[in-house]
Design a protein around this motif. Structure first.
Motif, PDB file in Angstrom:
ATOM      1  N   GLN A 256      -2.624  19.025  52.808  1.00 48.43           N
ATOM      2  CA  GLN A 256      -2.620  19.439  51.408  1.00 48.43           C
ATOM      3  C   GLN A 256      -2.230  20.908  51.280  1.00 48.43           C
ATOM      4  O   GLN A 256      -1.465  21.285  50.396  1.00 48.43           O
ATOM      5  CB  GLN A 256      -3.988  19.195  50.756  1.00 48.43           C
ATOM      6  CG  GLN A 256      -4.049  19.580  49.301  1.00 48.43           C
ATOM      7  CD  GLN A 256      -3.093  18.767  48.419  1.00 48.43           C
ATOM      8  OE1 GLN A 256      -2.834  17.607  48.672  1.00 48.43           O
ATOM      9  NE2 GLN A 256      -2.574  19.394  47.378  1.00 48.43           N
ATOM     10  N   GLN A 257      -2.736  21.745  52.166  1.00 48.89           N
ATOM     11  CA  GLN A 257      -2.385  23.163  52.148  1.00 48.89           C
ATOM     12  C   GLN A 257      -0.902  23.377  52.483  1.00 48.89           C
ATOM     13  O   GLN A 257      -0.283  24.296  51.955  1.00 48.89           O
ATOM     14  CB  GLN A 257      -3.270  23.943  53.114  1.00 48.89           C
ATOM     15  CG  GLN A 257      -4.709  24.036  52.663  1.00 48.89           C
ATOM     16  CD  GLN A 257      -5.612  24.588  53.742  1.00 48.89           C
ATOM     17  OE1 GLN A 257      -5.568  24.154  54.890  1.00 48.89           O
ATOM     18  NE2 GLN A 257      -6.427  25.562  53.372  1.00 48.89           N
ATOM     19  N   ILE A 258      -0.369  22.534  53.347  1.00 53.19           N
ATOM     20  CA  ILE A 258       1.069  22.609  53.666  1.00 53.19           C
ATOM     21  C   ILE A 258       1.864  22.380  52.387  1.00 53.19           C
ATOM     22  O   ILE A 258       2.752  23.156  52.037  1.00 53.19           O
ATOM     23  CB  ILE A 258       1.458  21.582  54.749  1.00 53.19           C
ATOM     24  CG1 ILE A 258       0.776  21.904  56.072  1.00 53.19           C
ATOM     25  CG2 ILE A 258       2.978  21.530  54.910  1.00 53.19           C
ATOM     26  CD1 ILE A 258       0.870  20.792  57.102  1.00 53.19           C
ATOM     27  N   TYR A 259       1.531  21.294  51.689  1.00 54.13           N
ATOM     28  CA  TYR A 259       2.230  20.980  50.440  1.00 54.13           C
ATOM     29  C   TYR A 259       2.109  22.127  49.440  1.00 54.13           C
ATOM     30  O   TYR A 259       3.098  22.560  48.846  1.00 54.13           O
ATOM     31  CB  TYR A 259       1.696  19.679  49.837  1.00 54.13           C
ATOM     32  CG  TYR A 259       2.192  19.431  48.442  1.00 54.13           C
ATOM     33  CD1 TYR A 259       3.536  19.172  48.208  1.00 54.13           C
ATOM     34  CD2 TYR A 259       1.330  19.483  47.356  1.00 54.13           C
ATOM     35  CE1 TYR A 259       4.004  18.971  46.919  1.00 54.13           C
ATOM     36  CE2 TYR A 259       1.790  19.275  46.075  1.00 54.13           C
ATOM     37  CZ  TYR A 259       3.130  19.021  45.853  1.00 54.13           C
ATOM     38  OH  TYR A 259       3.591  18.826  44.576  1.00 54.13           O
ATOM     39  N   GLU A 260       0.899  22.629  49.259  1.00 52.41           N
ATOM     40  CA  GLU A 260       0.682  23.708  48.294  1.00 52.41           C
ATOM     41  C   GLU A 260       1.462  24.964  48.672  1.00 52.41           C
ATOM     42  O   GLU A 260       1.924  25.695  47.798  1.00 52.41           O
ATOM     43  CB  GLU A 260      -0.805  23.997  48.165  1.00 52.41           C
ATOM     44  CG  GLU A 260      -1.554  22.878  47.462  1.00 52.41           C
ATOM     45  CD  GLU A 260      -3.061  23.008  47.525  1.00 52.41           C
ATOM     46  OE1 GLU A 260      -3.568  24.000  48.101  1.00 52.41           O
ATOM     47  OE2 GLU A 260      -3.742  22.101  47.016  1.00 52.41           O
ATOM     48  N   SER A 261       1.631  25.200  49.975  1.00 49.65           N
ATOM     49  CA  SER A 261       2.376  26.368  50.438  1.00 49.65           C
ATOM     50  C   SER A 261       3.876  26.235  50.200  1.00 49.65           C
ATOM     51  O   SER A 261       4.577  27.239  50.096  1.00 49.65           O
ATOM     52  CB  SER A 261       2.134  26.592  51.931  1.00 49.65           C
ATOM     53  OG  SER A 261       0.784  26.872  52.190  1.00 49.65           O
ATOM     54  N   LEU A 262       4.362  25.008  50.129  1.00 50.54           N
ATOM     55  CA  LEU A 262       5.808  24.777  50.025  1.00 50.54           C
ATOM     56  C   LEU A 262       6.291  24.447  48.622  1.00 50.54           C
ATOM     57  O   LEU A 262       7.462  24.665  48.306  1.00 50.54           O
ATOM     58  CB  LEU A 262       6.223  23.647  50.966  1.00 50.54           C
ATOM     59  CG  LEU A 262       6.009  23.891  52.449  1.00 50.54           C
ATOM     60  CD1 LEU A 262       6.440  22.673  53.238  1.00 50.54           C
ATOM     61  CD2 LEU A 262       6.748  25.132  52.915  1.00 50.54           C
ATOM     62  N   ARG A 263       5.426  23.929  47.796  1.00 51.56           N
ATOM     63  CA  ARG A 263       5.900  23.341  46.541  1.00 51.56           C
ATOM     64  C   ARG A 263       6.588  24.321  45.602  1.00 51.56           C
ATOM     65  O   ARG A 263       7.593  23.987  44.993  1.00 51.56           O
ATOM     66  CB  ARG A 263       4.798  22.568  45.837  1.00 51.56           C
ATOM     67  CG  ARG A 263       3.722  23.407  45.202  1.00 51.56           C
ATOM     68  CD  ARG A 263       2.769  22.525  44.467  1.00 51.56           C
ATOM     69  NE  ARG A 263       3.543  21.826  43.454  1.00 51.56           N
ATOM     70  CZ  ARG A 263       3.094  21.456  42.282  1.00 51.56           C
ATOM     71  NH1 ARG A 263       1.854  21.689  41.974  1.00 51.56           N
ATOM     72  NH2 ARG A 263       3.863  20.854  41.419  1.00 51.56           N
ATOM     73  N   GLU A 264       6.100  25.524  45.462  1.00 52.81           N
ATOM     74  CA  GLU A 264       6.720  26.473  44.534  1.00 52.81           C
ATOM     75  C   GLU A 264       8.146  26.817  44.969  1.00 52.81           C
ATOM     76  O   GLU A 264       9.079  26.774  44.174  1.00 52.81           O
ATOM     77  CB  GLU A 264       5.887  27.742  44.415  1.00 52.81           C
ATOM     78  CG  GLU A 264       6.440  28.713  43.393  1.00 52.81           C
ATOM     79  CD  GLU A 264       5.568  29.943  43.218  1.00 52.81           C
ATOM     80  OE1 GLU A 264       6.136  30.981  42.851  1.00 52.81           O
ATOM     81  OE2 GLU A 264       4.349  29.878  43.453  1.00 52.81           O
ATOM     82  N   LYS A 265       8.304  27.126  46.256  1.00 51.40           N
ATOM     83  CA  LYS A 265       9.639  27.470  46.770  1.00 51.40           C
ATOM     84  C   LYS A 265      10.560  26.248  46.695  1.00 51.40           C
ATOM     85  O   LYS A 265      11.733  26.372  46.337  1.00 51.40           O
ATOM     86  CB  LYS A 265       9.528  27.992  48.207  1.00 51.40           C
ATOM     87  CG  LYS A 265      10.823  28.461  48.806  1.00 51.40           C
ATOM     88  CD  LYS A 265      11.138  29.865  48.380  1.00 51.40           C
ATOM     89  CE  LYS A 265      12.284  30.420  49.218  1.00 51.40           C
ATOM     90  NZ  LYS A 265      12.819  31.644  48.647  1.00 51.40           N
ATOM     91  N   ALA A 266      10.030  25.078  46.991  1.00 55.46           N
ATOM     92  CA  ALA A 266      10.834  23.850  46.907  1.00 55.46           C
ATOM     93  C   ALA A 266      11.295  23.625  45.479  1.00 55.46           C
ATOM     94  O   ALA A 266      12.448  23.261  45.232  1.00 55.46           O
ATOM     95  CB  ALA A 266      10.032  22.653  47.408  1.00 55.46           C
ATOM     96  N   HIS A 267      10.397  23.836  44.527  1.00 59.70           N
ATOM     97  CA  HIS A 267      10.741  23.652  43.115  1.00 59.70           C
ATOM     98  C   HIS A 267      11.783  24.667  42.664  1.00 59.70           C
ATOM     99  O   HIS A 267      12.710  24.326  41.920  1.00 59.70           O
ATOM    100  CB  HIS A 267       9.476  23.766  42.258  1.00 59.70           C
ATOM    101  CG  HIS A 267       9.686  23.408  40.828  1.00 59.70           C
ATOM    102  ND1 HIS A 267       9.738  22.100  40.393  1.00 59.70           N
ATOM    103  CD2 HIS A 267       9.878  24.180  39.742  1.00 59.70           C
ATOM    104  CE1 HIS A 267       9.954  22.095  39.085  1.00 59.70           C
ATOM    105  NE2 HIS A 267      10.048  23.338  38.675  1.00 59.70           N
TER     106      HIS A 267
END
Length: 113
Positions: A25-36
Motif C-alpha cells: 500500500q505504501q508503494i502505491y501511495e509513493s508512486l500514484r501522484e507521479k504516475a498521475h
C-alpha cells in the motif's frame, strides 16, 4: 532520490530495494501522484517487476494496488481498464476472502467502456 523518481527514471533495482522496507500500500501511495502527473507506463512496468520478485504473501495486495494505479492514475492509457480488471481478478485468486476486492471488481465491471 525518492521511490517515484527512481521508478520514473527506470532504476527498478534501486527502487526495489526501497520497497523491501515498506508495504504494498505504501508503494502505491509513493508512486500514484507521479504516475498521475506523468501518465507513463513505466509505473505499471515497475509493479509488474515487483509481482515477479516479491514474496507470494504480497501478491494479492500488489495486484490490487496495480489495479488501482491503472484505474485511477493511468486510465487515459489504452487498455488500462482491462488491465485493472485483470489485476483485481488476480488479487482475488490470491485472497478470495477479501470482500473489498470483490466489490472493486463489481465496480470495474459496471463501468461502460
Amino acid at each position: 532520490m525518492n521511490l517515484a523518481e527512481l521508478v520514473y527514471l527506470g532504476n527498478f533495482e534501486e527502487a526495489s530495494k526501497i520497497t523491501l522496507k515498506i508495504s504494498p500500500q505504501q508503494i502505491y501511495e509513493s508512486l500514484r501522484e507521479k504516475a498521475h502527473e506523468e501518465i507513463d507506463i513505466v509505473f505499471y512496468g515497475f509493479f509488474v517487476h515487483l509481482l515477479l520478485h516479491r514474496p507470494k504473501k504480497d501478491l494479492a495486495e500488489l495486484h490490487h494496488n496495480v489495479s488501482l494505479l491503472l484505474f485511477l492514475d493511468l486510465r487515459s492509457i489504452n487498455g488500462a481498464y482491462d488491465l485493472a480488471e485483470y489485476h483485481i481478478k488476480e488479487a482475488i485468486k490470491y485472497d478470495p476472502e477479501d470482500e473489498d476486492y470483490h466489490r472493486y471488481l463489481e465496480h470495474l465491471k459496471s463501468i461502460p467502456r
